[in-house]
Scaffold this motif. Structure first.
Motif: not given
Ligand code: IYR
Length: 231
Positions: A69-73, A75, A80, A82, A159-160, A163, A166
């Motif tokens: 889910t965090a990686a759906t942020a 950016s 991406q 992160w 971006s981070v 994430s 989330l």
């Protein structure tokens, strides 16, 4: 062979250089939107940063779903940028705690200004970080900068940061407590986490169940009127 040129200048047969797909919106009936927003607020309003963790093991799969889910942020340029390192090995957590506490001793004894220490007083924090070992998992979140296998990121902190928001929200709604710990400086985390120099640690997030007798500071959130301006 000649290609037909459309009025727009694109060859009729060529695949577009940057393909698009239909958007699949999450359709919520307008009559339900406020109730859903409010229900999510009620869940998130119960989130508290916890510093006393139980050693109760984590339920299967939750950390993985939270990281997905965090990686759906969103950016910058969709780079991406992160990396989420999950530490569960007691020896790694011990090394992390030892190094973080060394930095924190410096912070509390010398680096922090009197003004900063005064602002922290209500939180009751000090150099001691037992939660880095007690919590069953510690997620170390790295920014990924330009390197041999990674492109230049843009708006990396934003971006981070999104994430991690989330990540915290997902873990909270699964019943787990978190703490965003930001030791400074953080370079020691590359060694503890076996990460290359283009990765720079930005957050240390212990994850677990709160201790049964956990207490938290009596903090108040700002009201909507204090945080929102309508023009
Ligand atoms: N990094 C230190 C100090 C600290 C700073 C802030 I700003 C906080 O909100 C809480 C703690 C520590 O972890 O103790």
């Amino acid at each position: 062979m000649d290609q037909t040129i459309e009025p727009g200048g694109t060859p009729a047969t060529a695949a577009p250089a940057h393909p698009t797909v239909p958007h699949r919106p999450l359709t919520v009936p307008a009559g339900e939107a406020e109730a859903r927003a409010r229900a999510f607020h009620e869940v998130m309003d119960r989130r508290r940063t916890v510093r006393d963790f139980s050693d109760r093991p984590l339920p299967e799969g939750v950390v993985e779903w939270a990281i997905r889910t965090a990686a759906t942020a969103p950016s910058g340029a969709h780079v991406q940028p992160w990396r989420f390192v999950v530490l569960t090995d007691p020896e790694r957590k011990r090394r992390l705690r030892e190094a973080a506490e060394a930095e924190e001793r410096e912070f509390y004894a010398r680096r922090a200004s009197p003004e900063w220490l005064e602002a922290l007083a209500p939180l009751g924090t000090d150099w001691s970080k037992p939660f880095l070992e007690t919590a069953p998992a510690v997620i170390v979140v790295f920014e990924v900068h330009k390197g041999p296998d990674s492109p230049r990121p843009y708006y990396t902190k934003e971006s981070v940061g999104i994430s991690v928001g989330l990540l915290l929200a997902t873990l909270h709604q699964a019943g787990l407590a978190t703490l965003t710990h930001t030791p400074s400086p953080m370079r020691f985390l590359n060694e503890v986490c076996d990460r290359p120099p283009e990765e720079r640690a930005a957050y240390v997030v212990p994850v677990g169940y709160p201790a049964e007798d956990a207490r938290v500071p009596d903090l108040r959130r700002k009201s909507l009127e204090q945080v929102m301006v309508r023009l």
